[in-house]
Design an enzyme around this catalytic site. Structure first.
Site, short mmCIF file in Angstrom:
data_model
loop_
_atom_site.label_atom_id
_atom_site.label_comp_id
_atom_site.label_asym_id
_atom_site.label_seq_id
_atom_site.Cartn_x
_atom_site.Cartn_y
_atom_site.Cartn_z
N GLY A 177 57.59 64.09 -57.62
CA GLY A 177 57.79 63.83 -56.20
C GLY A 177 56.84 62.70 -55.79
O GLY A 177 56.48 61.86 -56.62
N ILE A 202 53.59 62.72 -55.13
CA ILE A 202 52.30 62.69 -55.83
C ILE A 202 52.50 62.20 -57.27
O ILE A 202 51.80 61.29 -57.72
CB ILE A 202 51.62 64.08 -55.81
CG1 ILE A 202 51.32 64.49 -54.36
CG2 ILE A 202 50.33 64.08 -56.64
CD1 ILE A 202 50.86 65.92 -54.18
N THR A 213 46.70 69.94 -60.45
CA THR A 213 46.30 69.74 -59.05
C THR A 213 47.39 70.29 -58.12
O THR A 213 47.44 69.93 -56.95
CB THR A 213 46.07 68.24 -58.72
OG1 THR A 213 47.24 67.52 -59.11
CG2 THR A 213 44.86 67.67 -59.43
N ARG A 270 49.37 74.09 -58.01
CA ARG A 270 49.00 75.44 -57.59
C ARG A 270 48.54 76.22 -58.83
O ARG A 270 49.13 76.10 -59.91
CB ARG A 270 50.19 76.16 -56.95
CG ARG A 270 50.45 75.76 -55.50
CD ARG A 270 49.32 76.14 -54.56
NE ARG A 270 49.58 75.79 -53.18
CZ ARG A 270 49.15 74.66 -52.59
NH1 ARG A 270 48.46 73.76 -53.27
NH2 ARG A 270 49.41 74.43 -51.31
N GLU A 321 42.33 81.92 -57.04
CA GLU A 321 41.49 81.18 -56.10
C GLU A 321 40.99 82.08 -54.97
O GLU A 321 41.80 82.80 -54.40
CB GLU A 321 42.36 80.05 -55.52
CG GLU A 321 41.58 78.87 -55.07
CD GLU A 321 42.48 77.64 -54.89
OE1 GLU A 321 43.38 77.40 -55.71
OE2 GLU A 321 42.25 76.95 -53.90
N HIS A 363 39.58 72.73 -55.26
CA HIS A 363 40.78 72.44 -54.45
C HIS A 363 40.49 71.34 -53.41
O HIS A 363 40.68 71.54 -52.21
CB HIS A 363 41.31 73.72 -53.77
CG HIS A 363 42.78 73.65 -53.43
ND1 HIS A 363 43.60 74.74 -53.37
CD2 HIS A 363 43.58 72.59 -53.13
CE1 HIS A 363 44.83 74.38 -53.04
NE2 HIS A 363 44.84 73.07 -52.89
N ILE A 364 40.00 70.23 -53.92
CA ILE A 364 39.61 69.12 -53.02
C ILE A 364 40.43 67.85 -53.26
O ILE A 364 40.08 66.80 -52.75
CB ILE A 364 38.09 68.77 -53.17
CG1 ILE A 364 37.73 68.53 -54.65
CG2 ILE A 364 37.21 69.84 -52.54
CD1 ILE A 364 36.36 67.91 -54.87
N ALA A 365 41.53 67.98 -54.01
CA ALA A 365 42.28 66.76 -54.34
C ALA A 365 42.74 66.01 -53.09
O ALA A 365 42.79 64.79 -53.07
CB ALA A 365 43.46 67.09 -55.24
C1 DGY Z 1 48.43 71.15 -49.94
O1 DGY Z 1 48.54 70.42 -48.96
O2 DGY Z 1 49.30 71.94 -50.27
C2 DGY Z 1 47.17 71.04 -50.76
O3 DGY Z 1 47.15 71.92 -51.81
C3 DGY Z 1 45.94 71.22 -49.92
O4 DGY Z 1 45.70 70.09 -49.25
#
Ligand code: DGY
Length: 322
Positions: free
Chosen positions: A158, A160, A239, A241, A270, A288-290
């Site tokens: 997608g 990302i 990155t 889930r 988590e 979880h800071i991406a």
């Molecule tokens: C999302 O937006 O789903 C990310 O995992 C957190 O920003």
């Protein structure tokens, strides 16, 4: 607009300003850690809220919806919405929305940073220095892996995945393999890019990166069997889930050199870490800071509020998930 909403945790001022401009009153949770379901229910019972801005850590299920029957919209402040019980939503006249497109650049850059952290052994080197272990230049110290020339396998292509592909192809000359439910024309136009099956990607890629949503069909997609089909020299990046990866199987695979390394920004349990993960030196872990950039957070706040406004005005959010 004579409406009031509840926001489970603080969102950026950009979103609050929009709410004020629209005349929507709000109450906002103040907890720095994710509120428990009990706390959310208690807060929602206090007033007849018309809508809720929720976070990916908020379970949205029967009990939460029952606590606030007046709320017609639950706008998630995130791209993912696996915190929502969609079967329960189907039985009710409510909208669920998310914030697509807000964090593609940030998450893609973080993904590439995790890849480089593994190939350059950056985190191991940093820890070594801080512990005072460096005794002088050694040609055999922390031998890494070249990024150039590596085959990158994207499971999910997608927004990302597409950004990751562009950074790696144009920056490192990587060949991109991707699997997705749809053909990605933008990626198909990048020289050498091939759409493959997920199984082929696991077998052929030097670095496998996950960019798919958590669904019943993707839960534990990466497990003992799938890990065993990867190259012994391969790296895995997650990155997306946490529960897409069976982390117990990953720990075993990393311990037994089934794959060379992994980097995780999201976790199966988590915020808890699966036993054994933190003991491994061939894994990089981030909390979880991406997507943690102010630009992304501002956009998420703005879009969540716009979804609330649209749903309260027309009965349909802009980014309706259901
Ligand atoms: C999302 O937006 O789903 C990310 O995992 C957190 O920003």
């Amino acid at each position: 607009m004579d409406k009031q909403i509840y926001i489970t945790r603080k969102i950026p001022e950009t979103g609050l300003k929009l709410l004020r401009e629209k005349g929507i009153k709000f109450d906002m949770g103040t907890s720095k850690v994710p509120p428990t379901k009990k706390e959310i229910i208690k807060a929602l019972k206090k007033k007849k809220y018309d809508g809720v801005i929720s976070f990916l850590t908020d379970p949205l299920d029967k009990e939460v919806f029952d606590a606030c029957p007046t709320a017609k919209v639950f706008a998630n402040f995130s791209v993912g919405y696996n915190n929502v019980d969609l079967d329960e939503v189907k039985k009710r006249n409510i909208c669920i929305s998310n914030t697509p497109g807000t964090s593609a650049t940030a998450v893609a850059e973080h993904t590439v940073a995790l890849m480089l952290a593994l190939t350059t052994r950056l985190v191991e080197g940093d820890e070594f220095m801080r512990k005072g272990k460096y005794k002088g230049w050694d040609p055999e110290l922390f031998i890494g892996t070249d990024m150039k020339g590596k085959v990158i396998g994207l499971i999910g292509a997608g927004q990302i995945g597409t950004e990751v592909a562009k950074i790696l192809h144009y920056g490192f000359g990587s060949q991109i393999l991707y699997s997705d439910i749809s053909q990605n024309v933008e990626l198909d136009n990048i020289e050498g890019t091939i759409r493959k099956t997920t199984e082929e990607i696991l077998r052929e890629a030097d670095i496998v990166s996950l960019h798919i949503p958590l669904l019943p069909t993707t839960h534990h997609l990466i497990n003992k069997e799938s890990l065993s089909t990867m190259k012994k020299t391969a790296f895995l990046i997650n990155t997306s889930r946490g529960s897409i990866v069976n982390e117990k199987a990953l720990v075993e695979a990393l311990k037994n050199d089934i794959i060379r390394g992994a980097a995780l920004d999201v976790f199966e349990f988590e915020p808890k870490l699966t036993k054994g993960l933190s003991k491994l030196s061939n894994i990089v872990l981030t909390p979880h800071i991406a997507s943690a950039r102010q630009s992304a957070r501002d956009m998420m706040a703005e879009i969540a509020v716009k979804n609330i406004v649209s749903a309260l005005e027309s009965g349909k959010a802009i980014n309706n998930c259901y």
